[in-house]
Structure formats: C-alpha cells, structure tokens
Design a protein around this motif. Sequence first.
Motif, mmCIF file in Angstrom:
data_model
loop_
_atom_site.group_PDB
_atom_site.id
_atom_site.type_symbol
_atom_site.label_atom_id
_atom_site.label_comp_id
_atom_site.label_asym_id
_atom_site.label_seq_id
_atom_site.Cartn_x
_atom_site.Cartn_y
_atom_site.Cartn_z
ATOM 1 N N GLY A 148 0.213 -1.179 -0.009
ATOM 2 C CA GLY A 148 0.121 -0.317 -0.187
ATOM 3 C C GLY A 148 1.095 0.955 0.092
ATOM 4 N N ARG A 149 1.843 1.241 0.021
ATOM 5 C CA ARG A 149 2.571 2.298 0.521
ATOM 6 C C ARG A 149 3.287 2.397 -0.728
ATOM 7 N N ILE A 150 3.750 1.328 -1.581
ATOM 8 C CA ILE A 150 4.137 1.601 -2.704
ATOM 9 C C ILE A 150 3.034 2.402 -4.060
ATOM 10 N N ILE A 151 2.560 1.442 -4.300
ATOM 11 C CA ILE A 151 0.858 2.185 -4.848
ATOM 12 C C ILE A 151 0.695 3.798 -4.523
ATOM 13 N N ALA A 152 0.621 4.046 -3.342
ATOM 14 C CA ALA A 152 0.715 5.604 -2.710
ATOM 15 C C ALA A 152 1.813 6.386 -3.513
ATOM 16 N N CYS A 153 2.757 5.747 -3.421
ATOM 17 C CA CYS A 153 4.252 6.683 -4.167
ATOM 18 C C CYS A 153 3.727 6.850 -5.721
ATOM 19 N N VAL A 154 3.565 5.840 -6.050
ATOM 20 C CA VAL A 154 2.710 6.064 -7.798
ATOM 21 C C VAL A 154 2.149 7.060 -8.261
ATOM 22 N N GLY A 155 1.483 7.173 -7.288
ATOM 23 C CA GLY A 155 -0.265 8.095 -7.181
ATOM 24 C C GLY A 155 0.097 9.087 -6.809
ATOM 25 N N ARG A 156 1.657 9.470 -5.903
ATOM 26 C CA ARG A 156 1.954 11.676 -5.770
ATOM 27 C C ARG A 156 3.093 12.123 -5.994
ATOM 28 N N ALA A 157 3.762 10.726 -7.703
ATOM 29 C CA ALA A 157 4.958 11.196 -8.050
ATOM 30 C C ALA A 157 4.657 12.103 -8.924
ATOM 31 N N GLY A 158 3.814 13.082 -9.044
ATOM 32 C CA GLY A 158 4.036 13.941 -10.447
ATOM 33 C C GLY A 158 3.558 13.550 -11.609
ATOM 34 N N VAL A 159 2.937 12.189 -11.812
ATOM 35 C CA VAL A 159 2.894 11.591 -12.834
ATOM 36 C C VAL A 159 1.536 10.502 -13.541
ATOM 37 N N VAL A 160 0.820 11.317 -14.536
ATOM 38 C CA VAL A 160 -0.395 10.858 -14.525
ATOM 39 C C VAL A 160 -0.567 9.626 -15.041
ATOM 40 N N VAL A 161 -0.819 8.793 -14.414
ATOM 41 C CA VAL A 161 -0.649 7.094 -14.708
ATOM 42 C C VAL A 161 -1.929 6.389 -15.070
ATOM 43 N N ALA A 162 -2.398 5.097 -15.554
ATOM 44 C CA ALA A 162 -3.665 4.788 -15.825
ATOM 45 C C ALA A 162 -3.577 3.506 -14.791
ATOM 46 N N THR A 163 -4.622 4.516 -13.723
ATOM 47 C CA THR A 163 -4.443 4.078 -12.192
ATOM 48 C C THR A 163 -5.279 2.742 -11.962
ATOM 49 N N GLU A 164 -5.526 1.687 -13.044
ATOM 50 C CA GLU A 164 -6.678 0.440 -12.854
ATOM 51 C C GLU A 164 -5.268 -0.353 -13.513
ATOM 52 N N GLN A 165 -4.567 -0.381 -14.350
ATOM 53 C CA GLN A 165 -3.336 -1.370 -14.609
ATOM 54 C C GLN A 165 -2.292 -1.404 -13.862
ATOM 55 N N VAL A 166 -2.145 -1.036 -12.719
ATOM 56 C CA VAL A 166 -0.541 -1.310 -12.082
ATOM 57 C C VAL A 166 -0.158 -2.415 -11.397
ATOM 58 N N ASP A 167 0.663 -3.286 -11.767
ATOM 59 C CA ASP A 167 1.587 -4.069 -11.212
ATOM 60 C C ASP A 167 2.455 -3.946 -10.728
ATOM 61 N N ILE A 168 2.811 -4.837 -9.503
ATOM 62 C CA ILE A 168 4.295 -4.524 -8.304
ATOM 63 C C ILE A 168 4.243 -5.840 -7.738
#
Length: 408
Positions: free
Chosen positions: A324-344
């Motif tokens: 959860g901490r990792i996906i939160a970083c992806v979302g706050r990095a200032g980059v537009v991402v497709a939020t329904e298709q991220v793998d970790i």
Amino acid sequence: METEKYQVLPEEPLRLPKGFLAGGLHCGLKKTERHDLGAIVCEVPAVSAAVYTTNLFQAAPLTVTRDSLSAGEGLRAVIVNSGNANACTGKQGLDDARKMRESFAEALQISAQQVAVSSTGVIGELMPMEKVMSGIERLPAVLNRDGGEDFCQSILTTDLVKKTASVIVTIDGQPVMITGVAKGSGMIHPNMATMLGFITTDAVISEPGLHALLKEMTDATFNMITVDGDTSTNDMVLAMASGQAEHLPLHEHHPDWLAFKQAFAYVAEVLAKAIARDGEGATKLVEVTVSGAPSTEAARAIAKTIMGSSLVKTALFGADANWGRIIACVGRAGVVVATEQVDIRLGEFSVLEKSRPVPFDDEAATEYLKTADTVTIEVDLHDGEYASKAWGCDLTYEYVRINAAYRT
C-alpha cells in the motif's frame, strides 16, 4: 548490466588507467588515524568534466573546481580531503580552498588552474589549514601507480567500505581502462548528495564528448540513488581522461562508442549502488524498477518517489510487505498513470495486479524481506515502453543514532 563488451577487473588491487597516480595520508583532520587527505594526479593535462550538487549552498571547493575547469588548461590533479566540508565558511573558506589548490599546484610544479579541489565532512567549520598544508607538503611523495587504495581511504567519512569499479574495454583493438572511486553513505538523495565520485580513463575523447557522457550516466545512476532525502553542499562527480590509450578519438559515430559507453555506465552504476548499499545504518540494498512508463522521465520520477519514501524504507527494515505504501508513492509522484492497470512485485512475490491485491504468501514474503541482501521492487505501469531504476536502502534505528551524534 551487459558485460560482454568489457572485462570487469577485480576490486583489489585497484588499478589506475595509463597516466594516473594516486595516494593518500593522514594529516589530522579526522580524530582517528585514518587517511584524510588524498589526490589523483595525471601525468599529462587530462580532458576533464564534472557535474555538481544542485544545492544552492555550494561549498567553496566546488567554486574553485569550476574555476579550474573553465580555464581550459586540462586538469592535472584533484586534491580531496575528508573530515571537513569547507561549506558555509564564507570568504575565509573560499580563500582556504584556493590556497589548497595553489599549494598543491606548487608542490607538483604545475599551474594552479590545473588542480581541482574537493572536500567532504562537517559543514560550517573552518578548515584547519596548518594541518592541511602539512599534509600537502607530504602528499607528492606518496603518489604512485598503486596508490588507489590509500586514495580510497582518504575520502571516506561515515562510509563503512570503499567504493570502486574498474573495467577494460577494447577500442580500435586497443585496451582502454575506466576506473571509478566514490564515497557516500548519508545525506544521499537524487541530484547527488554527500557523495564524491572520481572516474579516470586513458581513453582519447573530447571534452564535450566526455561531459555529455558524464551527464547522461549521472542522470541514470548517481541521480537515481537515495538514502535519506537530503542533498548536500559538496557533491561532485569528476571525470578525467589522460588520452594515453592508442586508439582513434572517441565520438558518437565511432564504431566502438557503444562499447565504451556501456563500460562507463557499468562503472557509474556499480559506484552508485555501492553508495546506496552502504547507507548509514542500512541492512539491505533496495532496487526499484519502474517499467511500462510513457517516458523515461515518468519512470524516473516514480522510481525516485518510491525509493525516497520513509514509509517504504521503514517497512522494508521491518520486513513488512506493505504494498500500500508503494502504490501510494506511484500516485503522488507527479506523473499521470492509468490507475486501473498497475502491477507490483516484491522479489518473486506478486502483490498487486491491475491495481488490485492478489493473494500471496505473506510469511514467505516477510522472510524474503528479512534475509535478502538486495530487495527488489518492480512496478509495471502498462502504459508505455520506458523504464528506469532507482537504488537505496532501508531506514533503521542505526541511521538515527549515527546522525544524532554526527558532530561528536
């Protein structure tokens, strides 16, 4: 990284390219008897290039080094001290850095503009110049082809180990050596930190070519490491080329340019990872890979954000597979991402697919985080063809202890 085009040399003994000498000694800047003053010297004027910290408060040695490089005479030497950063020391600090340059130049009987100066250590204290000058008088006598080890020791502060890398690559059928030495353990963050790097080679290359290569490799390696999120005042990576290898000048269209570039990149990456691994109090190296990004810049931004997160770093220290901490970083990095298709993935454990949690063996994942020397975090955005890596370490109780008492 691919090593087919170059030969990786053993760490010991550290070998220097043709035309270079090195050495180090103890002059009294450190309370212990460890070396604290060192130098790399080139027997001929070297093609040279440098990149510097982005901190607005830049230490006096950086000003002096910029001045030497701008003179265009070709560097013959860099003198380095540890134990005192000579930063935020005003006019006196600048005068002292210039005196170090001039005195070492006189000792070597070369132009002052052919000497670079670098310092690392405590910020805000004037340099004890009587000790430094005594060391400079003795330094030329300890310079030799086998002095790399002593130089390595002379630049360390809170580092637990020296950082070196050396390779041989074939250019026009001739062996060309690239050797790198670095220091860094704390106050490390992208855009460099309390880190110094020195890369020497006997390649024949122009100053614009060397500078462009150094900048590109720094962006991909030294600027992709973080220990604690702090960027210091003294950071510098300096590259020097003696030109004593017998091959045609290197440039982007040279048939062996890619091989040289890959070898140079290998040296820079090994040094960067060694700094991250030796982070103050660290128990493990962490490598973050972001793939499937729409651009290199996007991949780098996300990788840096994940690796720079104190919450991620403390979770890794606690062996908590907290994706959860990792996906939160992806979302706050200032980059537009497709939020329904991220793998970790954490190591071999897939913990998130298409932005949804998937079952995994939490106990086995915890054991992996506890015992792995290198922990890998992989993030696939599924939104492009670009990728990047960042390196760092976990954040531990020991880091707090070291930095709570740094000046004492």
